[in-house]
Design an enzyme around this catalytic site. Structure first.
Site, PDB file in Angstrom:
ATOM      1  N   HIS A  72      32.294  20.297 -22.220  1.00 61.13           N
ATOM      2  CA  HIS A  72      32.342  21.740 -22.480  1.00 61.13           C
ATOM      3  C   HIS A  72      33.087  22.461 -21.357  1.00 61.13           C
ATOM      4  CE1 HIS A  72      28.915  22.385 -25.629  1.00 61.13           C
ATOM      5  NE2 HIS A  72      29.783  21.461 -25.990  1.00 61.13           N
ATOM      6  N   TYR A 200      22.894  31.214 -23.909  1.00 64.87           N
ATOM      7  CA  TYR A 200      21.635  31.597 -23.273  1.00 64.87           C
ATOM      8  C   TYR A 200      21.459  33.092 -23.530  1.00 64.87           C
ATOM      9  CZ  TYR A 200      22.026  27.305 -20.393  1.00 64.87           C
ATOM     10  OH  TYR A 200      22.129  26.013 -19.936  1.00 64.87           O
ATOM     11  N   PRO A 292      14.061  24.904 -16.851  1.00 61.45           N
ATOM     12  CA  PRO A 292      15.245  24.298 -17.468  1.00 61.45           C
ATOM     13  C   PRO A 292      16.433  25.251 -17.650  1.00 61.45           C
ATOM     14  CG  PRO A 292      13.479  24.579 -19.084  1.00 61.45           C
ATOM     15  CD  PRO A 292      12.908  24.930 -17.751  1.00 61.45           C
ATOM     16  N   LYS A 296      19.353  21.932 -14.585  1.00 62.02           N
ATOM     17  CA  LYS A 296      19.517  21.254 -13.295  1.00 62.02           C
ATOM     18  C   LYS A 296      18.589  20.054 -13.071  1.00 62.02           C
ATOM     19  CE  LYS A 296      22.869  23.424 -11.567  1.00 62.02           C
ATOM     20  NZ  LYS A 296      23.669  22.915 -12.679  1.00 62.02           N
ATOM     21  N   TYR A 384      26.543  26.331 -12.055  1.00 61.75           N
ATOM     22  CA  TYR A 384      26.266  25.648 -13.325  1.00 61.75           C
ATOM     23  C   TYR A 384      26.913  24.262 -13.374  1.00 61.75           C
ATOM     24  CZ  TYR A 384      25.102  25.250 -18.280  1.00 61.75           C
ATOM     25  OH  TYR A 384      24.575  24.835 -19.485  1.00 61.75           O
TER      26      TYR A 384
HETATM   27  P1  RFL Z   1      11.050  11.500 -15.607  1.00 60.54           P
HETATM   28  O1  RFL Z   1      12.106  11.561 -16.619  1.00 60.54           O
HETATM   29  O2  RFL Z   1       9.802  12.271 -15.818  1.00 60.54           O
HETATM   30  O3  RFL Z   1      10.698   9.957 -15.414  1.00 60.54           O
HETATM   31  C1  RFL Z   1       9.588   9.538 -14.660  1.00 60.54           C
HETATM   32  C2  RFL Z   1       9.128   8.197 -15.179  1.00 60.54           C
HETATM   33  O4  RFL Z   1       8.006   7.743 -14.406  1.00 60.54           O
HETATM   34  C3  RFL Z   1       7.044   7.224 -15.285  1.00 60.54           C
HETATM   35  N1  RFL Z   1       5.720   7.280 -14.670  1.00 60.54           N
HETATM   36  C4  RFL Z   1       5.114   6.220 -14.130  1.00 60.54           C
HETATM   37  N2  RFL Z   1       5.519   4.962 -13.963  1.00 60.54           N
HETATM   38  C5  RFL Z   1       4.656   4.103 -13.390  1.00 60.54           C
HETATM   39  N3  RFL Z   1       3.404   4.456 -12.999  1.00 60.54           N
HETATM   40  C6  RFL Z   1       2.958   5.718 -13.141  1.00 60.54           C
HETATM   41  N4  RFL Z   1       1.727   6.055 -12.789  1.00 60.54           N
HETATM   42  C7  RFL Z   1       3.842   6.666 -13.729  1.00 60.54           C
HETATM   43  N5  RFL Z   1       3.731   7.975 -14.027  1.00 60.54           N
HETATM   44  C8  RFL Z   1       4.884   8.334 -14.592  1.00 60.54           C
HETATM   45  C9  RFL Z   1       7.145   8.085 -16.521  1.00 60.54           C
HETATM   46  O5  RFL Z   1       6.604   7.444 -17.662  1.00 60.54           O
HETATM   47  C10 RFL Z   1       8.649   8.286 -16.616  1.00 60.54           C
HETATM   48  O6  RFL Z   1       9.276   7.303 -17.409  1.00 60.54           O
HETATM   49  O7  RFL Z   1      11.589  11.915 -14.159  1.00 60.54           O
HETATM   50  P2  RFL Z   1      13.058  11.704 -13.482  1.00 60.54           P
HETATM   51  O8  RFL Z   1      13.528  10.301 -13.660  1.00 60.54           O
HETATM   52  O9  RFL Z   1      12.917  12.266 -12.130  1.00 60.54           O
HETATM   53  O10 RFL Z   1      14.035  12.598 -14.364  1.00 60.54           O
HETATM   54  C11 RFL Z   1      13.912  14.002 -14.345  1.00 60.54           C
HETATM   55  C12 RFL Z   1      14.314  14.578 -15.702  1.00 60.54           C
HETATM   56  O11 RFL Z   1      13.608  13.892 -16.711  1.00 60.54           O
HETATM   57  C13 RFL Z   1      14.031  16.084 -15.797  1.00 60.54           C
HETATM   58  O12 RFL Z   1      14.333  16.720 -14.571  1.00 60.54           O
HETATM   59  C14 RFL Z   1      14.865  16.755 -16.910  1.00 60.54           C
HETATM   60  O13 RFL Z   1      14.466  16.298 -18.161  1.00 60.54           O
HETATM   61  C15 RFL Z   1      14.728  18.267 -16.842  1.00 60.54           C
HETATM   62  N6  RFL Z   1      15.434  18.953 -17.936  1.00 60.54           N
HETATM   63  C16 RFL Z   1      16.802  19.160 -17.879  1.00 60.54           C
HETATM   64  N7  RFL Z   1      17.539  18.686 -16.847  1.00 60.54           N
HETATM   65  C17 RFL Z   1      18.908  18.840 -16.810  1.00 60.54           C
HETATM   66  O14 RFL Z   1      19.539  18.400 -15.846  1.00 60.54           O
HETATM   67  N8  RFL Z   1      19.592  19.457 -17.835  1.00 60.54           N
HETATM   68  C18 RFL Z   1      18.935  19.967 -18.923  1.00 60.54           C
HETATM   69  O15 RFL Z   1      19.597  20.447 -19.840  1.00 60.54           O
HETATM   70  C19 RFL Z   1      17.485  19.853 -18.959  1.00 60.54           C
HETATM   71  N9  RFL Z   1      16.788  20.320 -20.002  1.00 60.54           N
HETATM   72  C20 RFL Z   1      14.714  19.428 -19.041  1.00 60.54           C
HETATM   73  C21 RFL Z   1      15.435  20.122 -20.064  1.00 60.54           C
HETATM   74  C22 RFL Z   1      13.345  19.227 -19.160  1.00 60.54           C
HETATM   75  C23 RFL Z   1      12.666  19.702 -20.264  1.00 60.54           C
HETATM   76  N10 RFL Z   1      11.272  19.416 -20.320  1.00 60.54           N
HETATM   77  C24 RFL Z   1      10.599  19.006 -21.466  1.00 60.54           C
HETATM   78  C25 RFL Z   1      10.506  19.313 -19.093  1.00 60.54           C
HETATM   79  C26 RFL Z   1      14.766  20.614 -21.159  1.00 60.54           C
HETATM   80  C27 RFL Z   1      13.381  20.435 -21.263  1.00 60.54           C
HETATM   81  C28 RFL Z   1      12.688  21.040 -22.459  1.00 60.54           C
HETATM   82  C1  PHB Z   2      19.164  21.134 -23.939  1.00 54.44           C
HETATM   83  O1  PHB Z   2      20.141  20.938 -24.680  1.00 54.44           O
HETATM   84  O2  PHB Z   2      18.071  20.568 -24.130  1.00 54.44           O
HETATM   85  C2  PHB Z   2      19.284  22.085 -22.808  1.00 54.44           C
HETATM   86  C3  PHB Z   2      20.519  22.618 -22.510  1.00 54.44           C
HETATM   87  C4  PHB Z   2      20.652  23.521 -21.460  1.00 54.44           C
HETATM   88  C5  PHB Z   2      19.540  23.882 -20.732  1.00 54.44           C
HETATM   89  C6  PHB Z   2      18.298  23.329 -21.022  1.00 54.44           C
HETATM   90  C7  PHB Z   2      18.165  22.430 -22.063  1.00 54.44           C
HETATM   91  O3  PHB Z   2      19.682  24.772 -19.724  1.00 54.44           O
END
Ligand code: RFL
Ligand code: PHB
Length: 389
Positions: A72, A200, A292, A296, A384
């Protein structure tokens, strides 16, 4: 079992760290609480910075991402009426990549066996021991049997709820937190996106986001109060609300369809310091959470791991411990800037219960200023796309 680095958690942080270390000949074992299917079932991030896509390329695992991901050149802010385009390509010379966290995780998982990255799934009762010394170990239960991994370092990549951060004593820990009085209700649907870029929107009724996973799969979010449940939002109500909040242009192109996933995520800003204690090194959500809004979270996990893998490779290949010693300060400097951006964009784009008419006018004036100022747009764009490593 014995290894050089025991990694806890097979999310993006843990998998990227394990691959980067393995690619340089460092021994690693990953221990994950859930099953591989459960890890892949979590619909989360969608937008990757260049720092993250570069890591996939460095591993030689970027082929599917480049083939199927959507680069993008910009995104939109909206004030309920008009769209304000932030032309990130023109303002920064960079792009972002729309490629789901699920897909990135799948690519890293699929390559693990051929690269010699051992991942133990469904490990129960994972616990960390002796992290202060130079012979830490991890215990867990697998198929009813107690197991133990001795390592030189432990990579704590187990997300916000994992045990790694809690293994650091409160006497040295510092917590910084902001909990927001709302969450995001997300919907995934097999319909074409309403715009070819993200929107957004700050509407008087609250925030909304139009995103996507592919040309045929859309991801939308609306801000909801914390006490609301998914059952309060049947598909039709959600589509109606999105059409209002995203504004007339988006609504005109919005295609509705049944939800294939719907969930509510609370919003939080959180930083834990330090990110290293003895032989335990934290990376990703285990050390910090961003709302979110700035996209980041996953990207910060990737940049932590870029620093951390370099530090550990230096340690094992050159016997040089300076990188490990300096890891926490180096990672935190970048973390805090991403926290700042995510917090600021969250405040600009959401409706807060305590906001009055003055606060609303301030948000609208801010958006109007951004619409007219290249300087303001540049600031947003450079954050961003991600600050340089
Ligand atoms: P994760 O992905 O939570 O992975 C951690 C892993 O550890 C495991 N675990 C264990 N393993 C062994 N023993 C235990 N006791 C354990 N407890 C937990 C878990 O099962 C899991 O597999 O952390 P990690 O690797 O640091 O990754 C971080 C990302 O997942 C997170 O920051 C992002 O998803 C945040 N996020 C977004 N980030 C972006 O960069 N761009 C985005 O567009 C974006 N959109 C989002 C998001 C997060 C969202 N939610 C639901 C929180 C949108 C949403 C809605
Ligand atoms: C997504 O596509 O899930 C998404 C995109 C941008 C954001 C957060 C989540 O800032």
């Amino acid at each position: 079992m014995k290894t050089q680095v025991a990694v806890i958690g097979a999310g993006p942080a843990g998998l990227l760290l394990a691959h980067l270390l393995r690619a340089e000949g460092v021994e690693v074992i990953v221990v994950e609480r859930s099953s591989a299917d459960h890890v892949l079932g979590r619909i989360r991030a969608g937008v990757l910075e260049r720092t993250t896509t570069d890591l996939m390329d460095r591993l030689g695992l970027g082929a599917r991402m480049h083939a199927e991901g959507l680069p993008h050149d910009g995104f939109h802010l909206a004030d309920g009426e008009r769209l304000i385009r932030i032309d990130i390509a023109k303002l920064t010379g960079q792009q972002v990549m729309v490629y789901g966290q699920t897909e990135l995780t799948r690519d890293l998982m699929a390559a693990a066996p051929e690269r010699g990255v051992e991942i133990i799934y469904e490990a129960a009762d994972v616990a960390l021991h002796d992290v202060e010394g130079d012979a830490p170990y991890v215990t867990f239960v697998q198929d009813g049997q107690e197991r133990r991994i001795d390592a030189r370092f432990i990579g704590g990549c187990d997300g916000f709820h994992g045990p790694s951060r809690r293994a650091i004593p409160e006497t040295v820990a510092r917590h910084f937190e902001r909990v927001y009085p709302f969450g995001w209700l997300g919907i995934l649907a097999d319909v074409p996106p309403c715009n070819h870029e993200l929107i957004y929107a700050n509407h008087a009724r609250g925030f909304a986001l139009a995103s996507m996973r592919s040309p045929t799969r859309s991801r939308y979010y609306v801000q909801v109060p914390l006490d609301e449940r998914v059952e309060d939002w049947p598909d039709e109500r959600l589509w109606d609300e999105l059409a209002i909040r995203l504004g007339p242009e988006a609504a005109a192109h919005m295609v509705r369809g049944p939800a294939i996933e719907k969930s509510i995520a609370p919003l939080r800003s959180y930083v834990f310091e330090p990110m290293r204690h003895g032989s335990l090194l934290l990376a990703g959500d285990s050390a910090h959470i961003v709302p979110p809004t700035g996209a980041k979270g996953l990207n910060l996990a990737a940049s932590d791991v870029a620093y951390l893998s370099d530090a550990l490779i230096r340690f094992f290949m050159a016997g040089d411990g300076d990188g490990v010693a300096g890891y926490s300060d180096k990672a935190l400097a970048r973390v805090w800037k991403a926290e700042r951006f995510s917090w600021q964009l969250t405040r600009l784009m959401h409706r807060f219960p305590e906001n009055d008419a003055f606060d609303r006018r301030m948000q609208l004036a801010d958006l109007d200023y951004i619409a007219s100022s290249v300087a303001a747009q540049t600031t947003i764009a450079e954050n961003y796309v991600g600050l340089p490593l």
